[in-house]
Design a protein around this motif. Sequence first.
Motif, mmCIF file in Angstrom:
data_model
loop_
_atom_site.group_PDB
_atom_site.id
_atom_site.type_symbol
_atom_site.label_atom_id
_atom_site.label_comp_id
_atom_site.label_asym_id
_atom_site.label_seq_id
_atom_site.Cartn_x
_atom_site.Cartn_y
_atom_site.Cartn_z
ATOM 1 N N LYS A 60 12.193 -64.785 -6.415
ATOM 2 C CA LYS A 60 12.239 -65.004 -4.970
ATOM 3 C C LYS A 60 10.969 -65.706 -4.523
ATOM 4 O O LYS A 60 9.866 -65.291 -4.841
ATOM 5 N N LEU A 61 11.130 -66.792 -3.809
ATOM 6 C CA LEU A 61 10.009 -67.560 -3.284
ATOM 7 C C LEU A 61 9.708 -67.099 -1.862
ATOM 8 O O LEU A 61 10.531 -66.461 -1.228
ATOM 9 N N GLY A 62 8.555 -67.434 -1.356
ATOM 10 C CA GLY A 62 8.150 -67.012 -0.024
ATOM 11 C C GLY A 62 8.690 -67.893 1.075
ATOM 12 O O GLY A 62 7.949 -68.316 1.957
ATOM 13 N N ILE A 63 9.987 -68.187 1.050
ATOM 14 C CA ILE A 63 10.632 -69.015 2.072
ATOM 15 C C ILE A 63 11.871 -68.263 2.550
ATOM 16 O O ILE A 63 12.698 -67.866 1.741
ATOM 17 N N SER A 64 11.995 -68.053 3.849
ATOM 18 C CA SER A 64 13.169 -67.348 4.371
ATOM 19 C C SER A 64 13.453 -67.807 5.794
ATOM 20 O O SER A 64 12.594 -68.352 6.474
ATOM 21 N N PHE A 65 14.677 -67.569 6.235
ATOM 22 C CA PHE A 65 15.073 -67.893 7.607
ATOM 23 C C PHE A 65 14.679 -66.753 8.540
ATOM 24 O O PHE A 65 14.842 -65.588 8.218
ATOM 25 N N VAL A 66 14.172 -67.101 9.710
ATOM 26 C CA VAL A 66 13.946 -66.133 10.776
ATOM 27 C C VAL A 66 15.188 -66.123 11.664
ATOM 28 O O VAL A 66 15.616 -65.076 12.150
ATOM 29 N N SER A 67 15.785 -67.296 11.834
ATOM 30 C CA SER A 67 17.011 -67.419 12.633
ATOM 31 C C SER A 67 18.152 -66.707 11.915
ATOM 32 O O SER A 67 18.306 -66.843 10.700
ATOM 33 N N GLU A 68 18.952 -65.971 12.669
ATOM 34 C CA GLU A 68 20.076 -65.252 12.062
ATOM 35 C C GLU A 68 21.278 -66.163 11.854
ATOM 36 O O GLU A 68 21.892 -66.151 10.809
ATOM 37 N N ALA A 69 21.613 -66.942 12.847
ATOM 38 C CA ALA A 69 22.764 -67.832 12.746
ATOM 39 C C ALA A 69 22.276 -69.261 12.518
ATOM 40 O O ALA A 69 21.405 -69.742 13.228
ATOM 41 N N LEU A 70 22.841 -69.906 11.522
ATOM 42 C CA LEU A 70 22.494 -71.298 11.238
ATOM 43 C C LEU A 70 23.588 -72.190 11.795
ATOM 44 O O LEU A 70 24.627 -72.383 11.184
ATOM 45 N N LYS A 71 23.356 -72.688 13.000
ATOM 46 C CA LYS A 71 24.331 -73.521 13.686
ATOM 47 C C LYS A 71 23.709 -74.867 14.020
ATOM 48 O O LYS A 71 22.508 -74.972 14.255
ATOM 49 N N ALA A 72 24.535 -75.888 14.063
ATOM 50 C CA ALA A 72 24.081 -77.227 14.417
ATOM 51 C C ALA A 72 23.696 -77.265 15.895
ATOM 52 O O ALA A 72 24.220 -76.507 16.706
ATOM 53 N N ASP A 73 22.776 -78.131 16.223
ATOM 54 C CA ASP A 73 22.290 -78.352 17.589
ATOM 55 C C ASP A 73 21.649 -77.122 18.221
ATOM 56 O O ASP A 73 21.611 -76.991 19.445
ATOM 57 N N THR A 74 21.186 -76.180 17.411
ATOM 58 C CA THR A 74 20.408 -75.040 17.890
ATOM 59 C C THR A 74 19.147 -74.937 17.046
ATOM 60 O O THR A 74 19.164 -75.293 15.860
#
Length: 147
Positions: A60-74
């Motif tokens: 596991k690398l030290g890169i992760s999403f903070v955003s829960e939903a990955l949607k276009a134009d947001t």
Amino acid sequence: MAAQKLTKGRLAQIIILMVVLITAFVWRTITYDQTSREKETALTCQLSTVGCLDESSNEKLGISFVSEALKADTPIIIQIDNNHVKPTAVVEGVSMYMGSVPVIFSKNDTGWLGEFMVPACMHDKMEWVIKINKDGKTTNALFTVEK
């Protein structure tokens, strides 16, 4: 058409043409070799909502999403664990090229937060890659965004 004698002018034309063709061949061979080396040195991982997993070593690398939903134009926010050097990154489409989107980083307590927004595609799901440069190393993190 009758055969013509080989004059000094025609010989010079043939030699010049050969030099141009050999130069183009050598240049293409050298530049092709450099691009393949760049791809070999970049680490590729699958980035999901739980983080980035190195496909070659399951680390596991030290890169992760903070955003829960990955949607276009947001706005999409990622977390990179690295306090020393500010990373740089761009986001590009894998399924379809839609330009390069820069990632804007700001420092927090545990590392860096990066924010970007991807444009909507005509497909319901599109695969993207974020190319992150930190500490002289390149990581290509793949992720999928829904419409």
